[in-house]
Write an enzyme that holds these catalytic residues in place. Structure first.
Site, PDB file in Angstrom:
ATOM      1  N   GLY A 165    -146.128  11.857   8.746  1.00 41.54           N
ATOM      2  CA  GLY A 165    -145.333  12.823   8.100  1.00 41.54           C
ATOM      3  C   GLY A 165    -144.077  13.948   9.107  1.00 41.54           C
ATOM      4  N   ALA A 166    -144.650  12.766  10.350  1.00 42.71           N
ATOM      5  CA  ALA A 166    -143.834  13.466  12.219  1.00 42.71           C
ATOM      6  C   ALA A 166    -142.370  13.233  11.953  1.00 42.71           C
ATOM      7  CB  ALA A 166    -144.345  11.830  13.226  1.00 42.71           C
ATOM      8  N   THR A 167    -141.946  12.483  11.257  1.00 47.57           N
ATOM      9  CA  THR A 167    -140.135  13.578  11.028  1.00 47.57           C
ATOM     10  C   THR A 167    -140.029  14.337  10.368  1.00 47.57           C
ATOM     11  OG1 THR A 167    -139.680  11.824   9.119  1.00 47.57           O
ATOM     12  CG2 THR A 167    -139.453  10.730  11.405  1.00 47.57           C
ATOM     13  N   LYS A 187    -141.700  18.762  12.563  1.00 51.57           N
ATOM     14  CA  LYS A 187    -140.182  19.287  13.933  1.00 51.57           C
ATOM     15  C   LYS A 187    -140.654  20.671  14.253  1.00 51.57           C
ATOM     16  CE  LYS A 187    -136.271  20.003  11.606  1.00 51.57           C
ATOM     17  NZ  LYS A 187    -135.373  19.758  11.097  1.00 51.57           N
ATOM     18  N   HIS A 237    -153.209  28.744   9.166  1.00 53.14           N
ATOM     19  CA  HIS A 237    -152.418  29.099  10.396  1.00 53.14           C
ATOM     20  C   HIS A 237    -152.694  30.541  10.423  1.00 53.14           C
ATOM     21  CE1 HIS A 237    -148.549  29.927   8.345  1.00 53.14           C
ATOM     22  NE2 HIS A 237    -148.227  30.760   9.335  1.00 53.14           N
ATOM     23  N   LYS A 246    -153.883  33.341  14.223  1.00 53.45           N
ATOM     24  CA  LYS A 246    -153.019  34.322  15.108  1.00 53.45           C
ATOM     25  C   LYS A 246    -153.806  35.048  15.988  1.00 53.45           C
ATOM     26  CE  LYS A 246    -148.989  34.575  11.485  1.00 53.45           C
ATOM     27  NZ  LYS A 246    -148.394  34.717  12.133  1.00 53.45           N
ATOM     28  N   GLU A 283    -141.513  40.118   3.979  1.00 54.92           N
ATOM     29  CA  GLU A 283    -140.232  39.267   4.835  1.00 54.92           C
ATOM     30  C   GLU A 283    -139.078  39.326   4.230  1.00 54.92           C
ATOM     31  OE1 GLU A 283    -142.271  35.140   5.670  1.00 54.92           O
ATOM     32  OE2 GLU A 283    -142.749  35.402   3.695  1.00 54.92           O
ATOM     33  N   ASP A 335    -147.757  30.558  -2.933  1.00 51.19           N
ATOM     34  CA  ASP A 335    -147.384  30.179  -0.711  1.00 51.19           C
ATOM     35  C   ASP A 335    -148.076  31.103  -0.114  1.00 51.19           C
ATOM     36  OD1 ASP A 335    -145.977  29.282   0.627  1.00 51.19           O
ATOM     37  OD2 ASP A 335    -144.365  31.038   0.391  1.00 51.19           O
ATOM     38  N   HIS A 356    -153.326  32.704   2.788  1.00 46.80           N
ATOM     39  CA  HIS A 356    -153.124  33.212   3.213  1.00 46.80           C
ATOM     40  C   HIS A 356    -153.553  34.870   3.268  1.00 46.80           C
ATOM     41  CE1 HIS A 356    -150.358  30.462   5.354  1.00 46.80           C
ATOM     42  NE2 HIS A 356    -149.544  30.702   4.870  1.00 46.80           N
TER      43      HIS A 356
HETATM   44  N1  LIG Z   1    -142.443  23.063   6.655  1.00 45.27           N
HETATM   45  C1  LIG Z   1    -142.602  24.392   7.198  1.00 45.27           C
HETATM   46  O1  LIG Z   1    -142.293  25.235   7.526  1.00 45.27           O
HETATM   47  C2  LIG Z   1    -144.202  24.800   6.374  1.00 45.27           C
HETATM   48  C3  LIG Z   1    -144.904  23.377   5.300  1.00 45.27           C
HETATM   49  N2  LIG Z   1    -146.389  23.015   5.804  1.00 45.27           N
HETATM   50  C4  LIG Z   1    -147.238  22.034   4.855  1.00 45.27           C
HETATM   51  O2  LIG Z   1    -146.887  21.071   5.740  1.00 45.27           O
HETATM   52  C5  LIG Z   1    -146.952  20.030   4.925  1.00 45.27           C
HETATM   53  C6  LIG Z   1    -145.186  19.288   5.239  1.00 45.27           C
HETATM   54  O3  LIG Z   1    -144.275  20.282   5.080  1.00 45.27           O
HETATM   55  P1  LIG Z   1    -143.188  20.119   5.527  1.00 45.27           P
HETATM   56  O4  LIG Z   1    -143.323  18.949   6.389  1.00 45.27           O
HETATM   57  O5  LIG Z   1    -142.055  21.023   4.543  1.00 45.27           O
HETATM   58  O6  LIG Z   1    -142.735  17.933   4.288  1.00 45.27           O
HETATM   59  P2  LIG Z   1    -141.385  17.606   4.420  1.00 45.27           P
HETATM   60  O7  LIG Z   1    -140.632  17.618   3.051  1.00 45.27           O
HETATM   61  O8  LIG Z   1    -140.453  17.519   5.407  1.00 45.27           O
HETATM   62  O9  LIG Z   1    -142.433  16.336   4.253  1.00 45.27           O
HETATM   63  C7  LIG Z   1    -142.549  15.896   5.860  1.00 45.27           C
HETATM   64  C8  LIG Z   1    -142.685  14.525   5.626  1.00 45.27           C
HETATM   65  O10 LIG Z   1    -143.303  13.703   4.947  1.00 45.27           O
HETATM   66  C9  LIG Z   1    -143.355  12.294   4.252  1.00 45.27           C
HETATM   67  N3  LIG Z   1    -143.351  12.513   2.435  1.00 45.27           N
HETATM   68  C10 LIG Z   1    -142.685  12.905   1.780  1.00 45.27           C
HETATM   69  N4  LIG Z   1    -143.229  12.584   0.444  1.00 45.27           N
HETATM   70  C11 LIG Z   1    -144.363  11.676   1.082  1.00 45.27           C
HETATM   71  C12 LIG Z   1    -145.277  10.885   0.014  1.00 45.27           C
HETATM   72  N5  LIG Z   1    -145.050  11.163  -0.824  1.00 45.27           N
HETATM   73  N6  LIG Z   1    -145.412  10.119   0.930  1.00 45.27           N
HETATM   74  C13 LIG Z   1    -146.025   9.857   2.189  1.00 45.27           C
HETATM   75  N7  LIG Z   1    -145.528  10.529   2.907  1.00 45.27           N
HETATM   76  C14 LIG Z   1    -143.952  11.489   2.345  1.00 45.27           C
HETATM   77  C15 LIG Z   1    -141.920  11.813   4.615  1.00 45.27           C
HETATM   78  O11 LIG Z   1    -141.587  11.775   6.142  1.00 45.27           O
HETATM   79  P3  LIG Z   1    -140.995   9.927   5.924  1.00 45.27           P
HETATM   80  O12 LIG Z   1    -140.135   9.803   5.212  1.00 45.27           O
HETATM   81  O13 LIG Z   1    -140.471   9.670   7.119  1.00 45.27           O
HETATM   82  O14 LIG Z   1    -142.143   9.341   5.243  1.00 45.27           O
HETATM   83  C16 LIG Z   1    -140.862  13.508   5.811  1.00 45.27           C
HETATM   84  O15 LIG Z   1    -140.353  13.533   6.528  1.00 45.27           O
HETATM   85  C17 LIG Z   1    -147.088  20.342   3.375  1.00 45.27           C
HETATM   86  O16 LIG Z   1    -147.976  20.800   3.175  1.00 45.27           O
HETATM   87  C18 LIG Z   1    -146.486  21.734   3.773  1.00 45.27           C
HETATM   88  O17 LIG Z   1    -146.514  22.707   2.180  1.00 45.27           O
HETATM   89  C19 LIG Z   1    -146.954  24.511   5.763  1.00 45.27           C
HETATM   90  C20 LIG Z   1    -146.467  25.835   5.884  1.00 45.27           C
HETATM   91  C21 LIG Z   1    -145.444  26.098   6.932  1.00 45.27           C
HETATM   92  O1  LIG Z   2    -146.951  29.403   5.072  1.00 44.06           O
HETATM   93  C1  LIG Z   2    -146.107  30.206   5.221  1.00 44.06           C
HETATM   94  O2  LIG Z   2    -145.911  30.973   6.529  1.00 44.06           O
HETATM   95  C2  LIG Z   2    -144.716  31.790   6.480  1.00 44.06           C
HETATM   96  C3  LIG Z   2    -145.474  33.402   7.121  1.00 44.06           C
HETATM   97  O3  LIG Z   2    -145.622  32.689   8.421  1.00 44.06           O
HETATM   98  P1  LIG Z   2    -145.269  32.847   9.954  1.00 44.06           P
HETATM   99  O4  LIG Z   2    -146.773  32.842  10.773  1.00 44.06           O
HETATM  100  O5  LIG Z   2    -144.872  31.670   9.473  1.00 44.06           O
HETATM  101  O6  LIG Z   2    -144.118  33.519   9.546  1.00 44.06           O
HETATM  102  C4  LIG Z   2    -143.840  32.105   5.314  1.00 44.06           C
HETATM  103  O7  LIG Z   2    -142.720  32.100   5.114  1.00 44.06           O
HETATM  104  C5  LIG Z   2    -144.007  31.194   4.044  1.00 44.06           C
HETATM  105  O8  LIG Z   2    -143.315  31.006   2.890  1.00 44.06           O
HETATM  106  C6  LIG Z   2    -145.505  30.420   4.354  1.00 44.06           C
HETATM  107  O9  LIG Z   2    -145.325  29.302   3.231  1.00 44.06           O
END
Ligand SMILES: NC(=O)C1=CN([C@@H]2O[C@H](COP(=O)(O)OP(=O)(O)OC[C@H]3O[C@@H](n4cnc5c(N)ncnc54)[C@H](OP(=O)(O)O)[C@@H]3O)[C@@H](O)[C@H]2O)C=CC1
Ligand SMILES: O=C1O[C@H](COP(=O)(O)O)[C@@H](O)[C@H](O)[C@H]1O
EC number: 1.1.1.49
Length: 473
Positions: free
Chosen positions: A14-16, A21, A183, A187, A221, A240, A245
């Site tokens: 999921g690097a992109t 990011k 996460h 903290k 929040e 969530d 958490h």
């Molecule tokens: N975003 C946030 O702020 C937070 C996210 N999380 C957790 O982190 C994880 C990733 O979140 P996030 O980055 O937002 O998710 P994304 O929806 O952005 O997915 C991450 C990447 O995973 C790849 N992907 C998507 N679907 C699939 C699939 N079915 N099979 C394989 N690869 C797939 C895609 O990359 P590509 O198309 O390049 O393969 C996509 O860019 C989740 O579990 C989320 O709950 C936790 C806390 C905060």
């Molecule tokens: O995992 C999550 O946490 C954030 C809040 O945490 P923070 O330390 O980044 O402020 C929350 O906003 C989000 O909804 C939840 O998915």
């Protein structure tokens, strides 16, 4: 560096994506800046799309420019030279380019001796729906043995989903290989919940129902959900924030003293007390939704998703019996903070019992940012009279001389590199968290509307009675 000093190949699935990011790539670069990475390491970004190593380097540079630390602050040249990319996806039937890229990376780091001493670490920054298949693919393509595997939260999105994922993970990995991220446990101030408690007799001696009237874990929040509407609408605040958490933080507060501060003991103490959490009574849970939520693009017009939760949790053990743990969180509220408060009992007798302001003796841990520990005490108002007033003193953790606070993702990725699982969750505790919220999932309270910028539905105030919520009063 790893505790063994071995070279590391780090695979970021999921690097992109969004999390990579915002959190994972910035955390990695911060570790590089702070010289906390092994001397020899390579970071492979994995994706379903195809791009070159140089394309990936450009992507990472853009990400760091936007989210920091800025690449110009260094050591960008060295860092970028260690980035590799594997496209073509990764499923049990088809490893894409990953196996080849990993083998090459192992050889590069393992030199002529081969790859035996290279530590492989996989980070699944993927949607939870992709966890099982990716785990099975690790087994199918022989990339599981001896590795560490980091799972983002949520580890399961329903009671059955948790069981299925847990089973699939243990078919491929031993528990010691698994790092489930929450996460909030990374903290600085959360870690101080156990440090301040066990290192200070003044605090340690009051940490029980004998002295504590209630505990509040409050995470309002101001943030909205516009940029992740679809995810949020399918999830809601209870899943969530609370089952993840806030329960883990409650466990940090409630745990009995661990046998030692070693990772396994600390983890065991936290997870064992989760087993004492009483399943929530839906009558002690208030769900809310902010006005205008269903107007957000991507949200169903008739959505009843909760953007607010307040709940009264009980911990059925000798230490905490009878002490309410009040949990609250929500989006578009009046303030953004994350605070744990232990509210000590008002004096029931003694010479100042009648003169003492109520709920004025409080120990607060602010988890947001670098964190602080604050003590509220009752003192005599200086002057001729004898009036008693509440006052407070704050210890800002970032101001501690020579302290260098680490953001949670930096701290937790460093712990993975070190092989330290103390701040990661265990399946027994997680299994019980689902049992704790199951009554609310089965018999969901009505979702009450609340004004944006407020403290949530009025009904939440009753949960804190005979006391009150400390924030927003
Ligand atoms: N975003 C946030 O702020 C937070 C996210 N999380 C957790 O982190 C994880 C990733 O979140 P996030 O980055 O937002 O998710 P994304 O929806 O952005 O997915 C991450 C990447 O995973 C790849 N992907 C998507 N679907 C699939 C699939 N079915 N099979 C394989 N690869 C797939 C895609 O990359 P590509 O198309 O390049 O393969 C996509 O860019 C989740 O579990 C989320 O709950 C936790 C806390 C905060
Ligand atoms: O995992 C999550 O946490 C954030 C809040 O945490 P923070 O330390 O980044 O402020 C929350 O906003 C989000 O909804 C939840 O998915």
């Amino acid at each position: 560096m790893t505790s063994s000093g071995d070279p590391v190949v780090f695979v970021l699935f999921g690097a992109t994506g969004d999390l990579a990011k915002r959190m994972v790539l910035p955390a990695f670069f911060t570790l590089a800046q702070q010289k906390l990475l092994p001397e020899n390491y390579l970071l492979i970004g994995d994706s379903r799309s195809d791009r070159t190593d140089d394309d990936f380097r450009d992507h990472v540079k853009d990400v760091l420019t936007e989210f920091g630390p800025h690449p110009d602050e260094g050591p960008w040249d060295d860092f970028s030279s260690r980035l590799r990319f594997a496209g073509g996806g990764f499923t049990p039937d088809d490893p894409g380019q990953l196996v080849d890229v990993v083998n090459k990376a192992r050889e590069e780091l393992g030199g002529s001796d081969g790859a035996a001493n290279v530590q492989l670490i996989h980070y699944l920054a993927l949607p939870p729906s992709a966890f099982i298949e990716t785990t099975q693919a690790l087994g199918a393509h022989d990339l599981a043995k001896g590795t560490r595997v980091v799972y983002e939260k949520p580890f399961g999105t329903s009671p059955q989903g948790f069981k299925d994922l847990d089973k699939a993970v243990h078919q491929v990995l031993d528990e010691e290989q698994v790092y489930r991220i929450d996460h909030f446990l990374g903290k600085e101030a959360t870690q101080n919940l156990h440090v301040v408690r066990f290192a200070n007799r003044l605090i340690h001696s009051v940490w029980s129902a004998e002295h504590v009237a209630s505990v509040q874990i409050d995470a309002p929040e101001t943030l909205d959900i516009d940029d992740r509407a679809k995810f949020y609408d399918a999830t809601g605040a209870l899943l969530d924030m609370v089952v993840t958490h806030l329960f883990q933080v409650a466990a940090e507060v409630a745990m009995d003293p661990p046998a030692s501060m070693a990772a396994a003991d600390l983890q065991a103490a936290r997870e064992e007390v989760i087993g004492c959490f009483r399943p929530l009574d839906p009558a002690e849970v208030v769900l809310g939704q902010y006005d205008g939520y269903t107007d957000v693009e991507g949200i169903e017009k008739d959505s009843t998703t909760d953007t607010f939760v307040a709940a009264r949790l009980w911990v059925d053990n000798d230490r905490w019996r009878g002490v309410p743990f009040l949990l609250r969180t929500g989006k578009r509220m009046a303030e953004s903070t994350q605070r744990v408060s232990l509210i000590l009992k008002d004096p029931s007798d003694g010479p100042l019992a009648d003169a003492t302001p109520t709920m004025g003796d409080v120990l607060n841990f602010t988890l947001k940012g670098n964190g602080s520990v604050d003590i509220e005490l009752i003192v005599k108002k200086p002057g001729a009279g004898t009036e008693l007033v509440p006052t407070d003193a704050s210890i800002v953790l970032a101001d501690i001389p020579d302290g260098d606070p680490l953001p949670p993702y930096v701290r937790l990725i460093h712990d993975v590199l070190e092989g330290d699982r103390s701040l990661f969750t265990r399946p027994d505790g997680l299994a019980h968290t689902w049992e704790v919220i199951e009554p609310v999932l089965d018999d969901r309270p009505p979702v009450k509307p609340y004004e944006q910028g407020s403290w949530g539905p009025a009904e939440a105030a009753a949960l804190a009675e005979p006391g009150r919520w400390l924030l927003g009063q």
